[in-house]
Scaffold this motif. Structure first.
Motif, mmCIF file in Angstrom:
data_model
loop_
_atom_site.group_PDB
_atom_site.id
_atom_site.type_symbol
_atom_site.label_atom_id
_atom_site.label_comp_id
_atom_site.label_asym_id
_atom_site.label_seq_id
_atom_site.Cartn_x
_atom_site.Cartn_y
_atom_site.Cartn_z
ATOM 1 N N ILE A 106 50.088 42.590 34.192
ATOM 2 C CA ILE A 106 49.086 42.296 35.230
ATOM 3 C C ILE A 106 48.961 40.790 35.410
ATOM 4 O O ILE A 106 48.983 40.273 36.533
ATOM 5 C CB ILE A 106 47.733 42.924 34.855
ATOM 6 N N GLU A 107 48.858 40.077 34.312
ATOM 7 C CA GLU A 107 48.713 38.614 34.379
ATOM 8 C C GLU A 107 49.947 37.984 35.017
ATOM 9 O O GLU A 107 49.827 37.085 35.861
ATOM 10 C CB GLU A 107 48.491 38.072 32.968
ATOM 11 N N ARG A 108 51.136 38.482 34.641
ATOM 12 C CA ARG A 108 52.374 37.904 35.178
ATOM 13 C C ARG A 108 52.496 38.128 36.676
ATOM 14 O O ARG A 108 52.820 37.210 37.435
ATOM 15 C CB ARG A 108 53.575 38.522 34.450
ATOM 16 N N ILE A 109 52.238 39.354 37.104
ATOM 17 C CA ILE A 109 52.373 39.667 38.530
ATOM 18 C C ILE A 109 51.374 38.871 39.358
ATOM 19 O O ILE A 109 51.723 38.285 40.390
ATOM 20 C CB ILE A 109 52.173 41.183 38.748
ATOM 21 N N ALA A 110 50.135 38.837 38.909
ATOM 22 C CA ALA A 110 49.101 38.128 39.656
ATOM 23 C C ALA A 110 49.432 36.641 39.786
ATOM 24 O O ALA A 110 49.142 36.008 40.806
ATOM 25 C CB ALA A 110 47.749 38.319 38.984
ATOM 26 N N ARG A 111 50.047 36.082 38.769
ATOM 27 C CA ARG A 111 50.371 34.652 38.763
ATOM 28 C C ARG A 111 51.429 34.298 39.810
ATOM 29 O O ARG A 111 51.457 33.180 40.332
ATOM 30 C CB ARG A 111 50.846 34.233 37.369
ATOM 31 N N LEU A 130 40.070 49.892 29.618
ATOM 32 C CA LEU A 130 39.235 48.697 29.598
ATOM 33 C C LEU A 130 40.036 47.409 29.431
ATOM 34 O O LEU A 130 39.785 46.441 30.171
ATOM 35 C CB LEU A 130 38.174 48.807 28.507
ATOM 36 N N PRO A 131 41.017 47.315 28.510
ATOM 37 C CA PRO A 131 41.782 46.065 28.420
ATOM 38 C C PRO A 131 42.491 45.711 29.728
ATOM 39 O O PRO A 131 42.541 44.531 30.106
ATOM 40 C CB PRO A 131 42.787 46.347 27.295
ATOM 41 N N ALA A 132 43.014 46.734 30.422
ATOM 42 C CA ALA A 132 43.664 46.478 31.705
ATOM 43 C C ALA A 132 42.650 45.973 32.728
ATOM 44 O O ALA A 132 42.922 45.029 33.479
ATOM 45 C CB ALA A 132 44.350 47.741 32.220
ATOM 46 N N LEU A 133 41.475 46.589 32.770
ATOM 47 C CA LEU A 133 40.447 46.165 33.720
ATOM 48 C C LEU A 133 40.006 44.733 33.445
ATOM 49 O O LEU A 133 39.799 43.949 34.380
ATOM 50 C CB LEU A 133 39.248 47.108 33.650
ATOM 51 N N GLU A 134 39.882 44.378 32.182
ATOM 52 C CA GLU A 134 39.504 43.010 31.846
ATOM 53 C C GLU A 134 40.592 42.025 32.265
ATOM 54 O O GLU A 134 40.288 40.912 32.729
ATOM 55 C CB GLU A 134 39.225 42.908 30.352
ATOM 56 N N ILE A 136 42.685 42.508 34.790
ATOM 57 C CA ILE A 136 42.627 42.457 36.258
ATOM 58 C C ILE A 136 41.545 41.481 36.703
ATOM 59 O O ILE A 136 41.753 40.652 37.592
ATOM 60 C CB ILE A 136 42.372 43.864 36.826
ATOM 61 N N ARG A 137 40.386 41.558 36.077
ATOM 62 C CA ARG A 137 39.298 40.637 36.421
ATOM 63 C C ARG A 137 39.695 39.195 36.127
ATOM 64 O O ARG A 137 39.475 38.291 36.951
ATOM 65 C CB ARG A 137 38.034 41.001 35.651
ATOM 66 N N ALA A 138 40.290 38.967 34.945
ATOM 67 C CA ALA A 138 40.677 37.611 34.566
ATOM 68 C C ALA A 138 41.710 37.031 35.525
ATOM 69 O O ALA A 138 41.746 35.814 35.757
ATOM 70 C CB ALA A 138 41.225 37.605 33.137
ATOM 71 N N ALA A 139 42.552 37.908 36.098
ATOM 72 C CA ALA A 139 43.599 37.464 37.019
ATOM 73 C C ALA A 139 43.086 37.269 38.442
ATOM 74 O O ALA A 139 43.849 36.836 39.313
ATOM 75 C CB ALA A 139 44.747 38.476 37.011
ATOM 76 N N LEU A 171 31.721 44.999 34.897
ATOM 77 C CA LEU A 171 32.686 43.899 34.935
ATOM 78 C C LEU A 171 32.602 43.112 36.237
ATOM 79 O O LEU A 171 33.224 42.047 36.355
ATOM 80 C CB LEU A 171 34.112 44.440 34.778
ATOM 81 N N ARG A 172 31.837 43.642 37.205
ATOM 82 C CA ARG A 172 31.816 43.084 38.567
ATOM 83 C C ARG A 172 33.243 42.961 39.091
ATOM 84 O O ARG A 172 33.648 41.940 39.667
ATOM 85 C CB ARG A 172 31.093 41.738 38.602
ATOM 86 N N LEU A 173 34.002 44.049 38.922
ATOM 87 C CA LEU A 173 35.402 44.093 39.319
ATOM 88 C C LEU A 173 35.548 44.937 40.586
ATOM 89 O O LEU A 173 35.347 46.149 40.550
ATOM 90 C CB LEU A 173 36.246 44.691 38.190
ATOM 91 N N PRO A 174 35.876 44.350 41.713
ATOM 92 C CA PRO A 174 36.060 45.121 42.947
ATOM 93 C C PRO A 174 37.189 46.134 42.804
ATOM 94 O O PRO A 174 38.165 45.904 42.073
ATOM 95 C CB PRO A 174 36.408 44.051 43.990
ATOM 96 N N PHE A 175 37.081 47.238 43.540
ATOM 97 C CA PHE A 175 38.080 48.293 43.430
ATOM 98 C C PHE A 175 38.272 49.003 44.750
ATOM 99 O O PHE A 175 37.444 48.922 45.658
ATOM 100 C CB PHE A 175 37.660 49.311 42.365
ATOM 101 N N LYS A 176 39.398 49.697 44.849
ATOM 102 C CA LYS A 176 39.616 50.662 45.921
ATOM 103 C C LYS A 176 39.964 51.994 45.271
ATOM 104 O O LYS A 176 40.367 52.043 44.094
ATOM 105 C CB LYS A 176 40.714 50.211 46.886
ATOM 106 N N ALA A 177 39.802 53.069 46.021
ATOM 107 C CA ALA A 177 40.110 54.404 45.523
ATOM 108 C C ALA A 177 41.181 55.013 46.410
ATOM 109 O O ALA A 177 41.335 54.644 47.579
ATOM 110 C CB ALA A 177 38.859 55.278 45.536
ATOM 111 N N THR A 178 41.913 55.960 45.864
ATOM 112 C CA THR A 178 42.966 56.601 46.635
ATOM 113 C C THR A 178 43.096 58.059 46.240
ATOM 114 O O THR A 178 42.683 58.466 45.159
ATOM 115 C CB THR A 178 44.311 55.864 46.419
ATOM 116 N N ALA A 179 43.627 58.850 47.167
ATOM 117 C CA ALA A 179 43.993 60.257 46.947
ATOM 118 C C ALA A 179 42.779 61.174 46.850
ATOM 119 O O ALA A 179 41.815 60.893 46.126
ATOM 120 C CB ALA A 179 44.864 60.424 45.702
#
Length: 284
Positions: A106-111, A130-134, A136-139, A171-179
């Motif tokens: 996640i960090e690599r792609i976002a960078r 949770l680690p992935a969500l954290e 995503i927020r950090a990125a 986390l105040r992490l914005p999201f979208k939903a699908t399916a």
């Protein structure tokens, strides 16, 4: 705008290429262009397209390509330089959607993302995310959650969705939903368009929207769980200035804040079904 118009503004990213619609690209592109000219075009978001079909898409839409907002589905190992080349050549790519829950990836792609492209990382709906969500927020990216599929077991449980929404809100992490979000309210539906389709109790996009509002504005998981499970249309009231569910309500201004800061949208292979259902309920 009215409260419901505020909630719906740009809500539905059109994913006609994907199951259960599974349209050919020309049909999906033509549908999208038609929806842009329809009465409820304000509810239409981006066209969802796989990166490997970008050239085919361009050959179909011709000079219209720069006018169409795209969200690109890509693999974890996608070369972001390719994405930048398409943007440089005129494609209006606004977001990238990748199924990835490995923090380092996640960090690599976002960078390496091109400027002004927002990344959505799809993660499973469970506590181990949770680690992935954290990450995503950090990125500075956003999360994507999958709310259904073409078989009943693909539909996540109400408690799990409620807990995921609470975690995203904390986390105040914005999201979208699908399916699986073709209908406003939770209800039993056919999961595909085949005559012998399996059925399942699908999540409602109004249930999801209001549950997101509950946790974003300080409510708890129990409230969100009850709201996600609501199947009674009479429990809702839609007026010009507010959306109400039982004893809870949200003003148009609150809904605008929700959409701007937290609940970014829905990927749906149908635009007509959600709009038709809202009209049938008398909410549009």
């Amino acid at each position: 705008m009215t409260a419901i118009e505020t909630l719906l503004a740009g809500l539905f990213d059109y994913a006609g290429l994907y199951p259960p619609a599974s349209l050919d690209l020309r049909s999906a592109a033509n549908n999208y262009l038609q929806y842009r000219r329809s009465k409820h075009s304000a509810a239409l978001g981006r066209l969802i397209l796989s990166l490997d079909r970008a050239d085919e898409f361009r050959s179909i839409v011709g000079d219209s390509d720069a006018d169409l907002s795209l969200s690109i589905i890509a693999a974890e190992n996608t070369d972001c330089a390719v994405l930048a080349q398409y943007i440089g050549s005129g494609l209006r790519i606004e977001s990238l959607e990748i199924k990835c829950s490995e923090p380092s990836a996640i960090e690599r792609i976002a960078r390496h993302l091109p400027q002004n492209v927002m990344a959505y990382f799809e993660v499973p709906i469970h506590a181990d995310s949770l680690p992935a969500l954290e990450s995503i927020r950090a990125a500075g990216a956003r999360a994507k959650i999958r709310m259904g599929g073409v078989v009943p077991e693909a539909i996540p449980s109400v408690p799990n969705v409620a807990q995921m929404l609470k975690t995203l809100a904390d986390l105040r992490l914005p999201f979208k939903a699908t399916a699986g979000l073709h209908h406003p309210l939770r209800s039993k539906q056919a999961l595909t368009y085949h005559p012998q389709s399996p059925t399942g109790v699908m999540h409602g996009f109004m249930n999801l929207s209001a549950s997101a509002a509950v946790v974003f504005f300080g409510g708890d998981v129990e409230e969100a769980t009850c709201l996600l499970a609501e199947e009674d249309p009479a429990a809702w009231k839609v007026s010009a200035d507010s959306l109400r569910w039982r004893d809870q309500f949200w003003t148009a201004d609150q809904l605008a804040t929700l959409r701007r800061d937290f609940f970014m949208g829905i990927g749906s292979c149908s635009f007509e079904e959600p709009i038709h259902d809202l009209e049938s309920l008398g909410w549009l």
